[in-house]
Design a protein around this motif. Structure first.
Motif, short mmCIF file in Angstrom:
data_model
loop_
_atom_site.label_atom_id
_atom_site.label_comp_id
_atom_site.label_asym_id
_atom_site.label_seq_id
_atom_site.Cartn_x
_atom_site.Cartn_y
_atom_site.Cartn_z
N TRP A 257 0.84 -1.22 0.00
CA TRP A 257 0.00 0.00 0.00
C TRP A 257 0.87 1.26 0.00
O TRP A 257 0.69 2.15 -0.82
CB TRP A 257 -0.90 -0.05 1.23
N GLN B 21 -3.07 -6.04 -7.14
CA GLN B 21 -4.51 -5.93 -6.92
C GLN B 21 -4.92 -4.50 -6.56
O GLN B 21 -5.98 -4.04 -6.98
CB GLN B 21 -4.95 -6.93 -5.83
N ILE B 22 -4.07 -3.80 -5.82
CA ILE B 22 -4.38 -2.38 -5.54
C ILE B 22 -4.27 -1.58 -6.84
O ILE B 22 -5.10 -0.69 -7.11
CB ILE B 22 -3.44 -1.79 -4.47
N LEU C 242 -7.43 -1.89 -8.58
CA LEU C 242 -8.47 -1.10 -7.92
C LEU C 242 -8.35 0.38 -8.25
O LEU C 242 -9.35 1.11 -8.25
CB LEU C 242 -8.39 -1.28 -6.39
N ASP D 151 -7.91 0.19 4.72
CA ASP D 151 -8.18 -0.17 3.32
C ASP D 151 -8.04 -1.67 3.09
O ASP D 151 -8.89 -2.31 2.47
CB ASP D 151 -7.20 0.56 2.38
N LEU D 152 -6.93 -2.22 3.57
CA LEU D 152 -6.64 -3.63 3.29
C LEU D 152 -7.70 -4.53 3.91
O LEU D 152 -8.16 -5.49 3.26
CB LEU D 152 -5.24 -3.97 3.83
N GLU E 171 -10.80 -3.82 4.56
CA GLU E 171 -12.03 -3.69 3.76
C GLU E 171 -11.93 -4.49 2.45
O GLU E 171 -12.86 -5.18 2.06
CB GLU E 171 -12.27 -2.22 3.41
N TRP E 172 -10.79 -4.35 1.78
CA TRP E 172 -10.63 -5.01 0.49
C TRP E 172 -10.59 -6.54 0.64
O TRP E 172 -11.10 -7.26 -0.21
CB TRP E 172 -9.35 -4.52 -0.20
N SER F 244 -14.21 -7.76 1.57
CA SER F 244 -15.15 -7.67 0.45
C SER F 244 -14.71 -8.52 -0.74
O SER F 244 -15.37 -8.51 -1.78
CB SER F 244 -15.28 -6.20 0.02
N LYS G 12 -12.14 -8.11 -2.62
CA LYS G 12 -11.44 -7.39 -3.69
C LYS G 12 -9.95 -7.73 -3.71
O LYS G 12 -9.28 -7.53 -4.73
CB LYS G 12 -11.61 -5.87 -3.49
N ILE G 13 -9.45 -8.18 -2.58
CA ILE G 13 -8.05 -8.63 -2.54
C ILE G 13 -8.03 -10.06 -2.05
O ILE G 13 -8.59 -10.39 -1.01
CB ILE G 13 -7.19 -7.70 -1.65
#
Lengths: 332, 332
Positions: free
Chosen positions: A134, A164-165, A168, A288-289, A291-292, A295, A297-298
């Motif tokens: 990040w 992956q970030i 995003l 952030d991490l 959450e991702w 969800s 997303k990561i």
């Protein structure tokens, strides 16, 4: 009472690390003093930076001392507490090193929520490697939508999060990894736009094909031949967060950066960084991490070695790229 | 009417430039069209970047074309004007290249005040090289009082200004230059704190002695062995504006950056830059430079070749470090 199994640094490697550089022993478990806690480690993190700590050279962090417990991040359960901030049963992240039990000031630990994520994830995707990705990508790489981000060691604990970030943030993510299996994982599961196998004889051509618009950000974990090839693809004003040089850590004559001219003509910014310099960024990064990850997303993957006896072998495998995703040692 | 003597690029050098890579010819003087002016060049600037323009490679700027006039900055007098912004007798800075006369759009020139500074100074200390020093040092290097700033090619047009600005900002200025005469000039006249002779067998030890507190900023003009030595002296969070790599321009196998590990462990920022990217910074830079020169806070020296016929030889001398201060060619 049970004894504390530990892995000590026995000798400083010249060139490649060997298992003989480590020594396994047992010692009494140390009782906590005022303000301290006793923790039973459940997980030990293995990370490339540990290779540097084995050397007797000036570095950003204290070196591991001969005859002492090898340094390393850990997740464990508080057994006894002499500080009001932690109580028995709490799970904590700390830096107790390669041992089954550890005693340290309560302040050196961070309590974690093992319902929000598995305990060992706090050593990986929602821990130091995730924050490293990040910080390096977002504060140095600063990818813009449509730009091309290349990351080496793309299936690893840091690289997998970087790509992956980047996705995003709307960038094209191109991984570099060792072997077709890792490349398939990077594309099929992590959803990078492309992944290039650095072990393939077609590496340079494949990299060109995967970066048709050149490279705007190169998140560097490995150095050596991969750096050489990627630096020939830089666009004007490219950025290169320099996170690691794992391909060179065991080389007595490291390769360096051959194509420096590209940094001049393309006005490239190269910035070395260490995530522990940026403590103020950990809370927003971890938010952030988490959450991702929750969800979906990561995504992430783990390689798990079992028991401290296997830690030296697993660490050498990590330096050779034999792991797949975050390398952990399960201790309890 | 007089003819226009010109120096054309005859062939693209492989390795070292030779005089045979240039061709001198004469052509009719071109009359100005609407919006254009005809200028008689009084001074031609010779600069290391010109070596890159001779190559047939992608770069930040258009390459010099075979059979065309070599590119270069010039100062001259307007002879005829078909634009209201300039009139005959005005002195202007432009980029007319290696020729006695040139015709171009009035917009491509900047009028200069030859009473405030000698005309040729606008090609050096109050021109592109001075602005290069100002931009690289102050926006990338960002020296703080008490820090150590090292600059290579310290007696040259850029390096001499870098060190003097560093002193004005309260930093310790250490030059690297070729030979005892240049080093004496850097210390005695430019008032750097120290200067190290890279041609001396004691170079590395002398550099260590001249940088007892390590290196916080390295303004890089040369690359190669000097870069290798300085990068071993970096402090944590050092900055390295990358302005040029003159020692490597004629090498078919450039040395690159050997000690990349130092950039990681010390979290060094390396930033390539080109002053023409930063047009918004020219006015404040030129304002500072003009003040510092007129108040005697910044000193400079010039090497002058006479006549276009001598330009190729002087340029090759520049690449070999034979010049002392700003290298100019006097044309009129």
């Amino acid at each position: 009472m049970a004894m504390n199994k530990r892995v000590l640094l026995k000798s400083r490697p010249k060139g490649w690390v060997t298992e003989a550089d480590f020594q396994i022993d047992e010692a009494p478990i140390q009782q906590p003093g005022d303000g301290q806690v006793l923790v039973r480690n459940h997980w030990l993190s293995l990370d490339p930076y540990m290779r540097g700590r084995m050397n007797d050279t000036k570095s950003y962090a204290a070196k591991a001392e001969l005859g002492e417990v090898m340094v390393g991040g850990t997740v464990g359960e508080v057994l006894e507490s002499r500080d009001p901030s932690l109580k028995p049963g709490d799970f904590v992240v700390g830096s107790l090193g390669w041992q089954q039990y550890g005693t340290a000031s309560a302040k050196t630990f961070r309590r974690i929520d093992t319902k929000a994520a598995p305990a060992q994830a706090y050593l990986g995707v929602v821990g130091m490697p995730g924050v490293t990705a990040w910080v390096g990508l977002l504060t140095i790489g600063e990818p813009k939508p449509g730009e091309t981000v290349v990351v080496s060691a793309a299936s690893g604990a840091v690289g997998s999060v970087v790509g992956q970030i980047a996705k995003l943030k709307g960038a094209r993510a191109v991984g570099v990894a060792g072997g077709p299996e890792k490349c398939r994982y990077v594309v099929d599961e992590l959803k990078f736009d492309a992944c290039v196998d650095y072990k393939s004889p077609d590496f340079v051509k494949s990299l060109e094909a995967a970066t048709p618009k050149g490279v705007d950000v190169y998140f560097e974990n490995v150095g050596g031949e991969v750096l050489d090839a990627v630096s020939r693809r830089f666009n004007a004003f490219a950025r290169m967060p320099l996170c690691g040089l794992i391909s060179q850590y065991n080389e007595t004559n490291p390769m360096g950066l051959r194509h420096l001219h590209a940094f001049l003509t393309n006005r490239v910014k190269l910035q070395g960084f260490i995530v522990s310099d940026k403590l103020e960024l950990w809370p927003p990064a971890l938010k952030d991490l988490a959450e991702w990850v929750s969800s979906g997303k990561i995504k992430y993957r783990e390689s798990i070695a079992h028991g401290l006896d296997n830690a030296p072998k697993a660490f050498i495998g990590l330096l050779k790229g034999e792991n797949f995703g975050k390398q952990l040692v399960k201790l309890a």
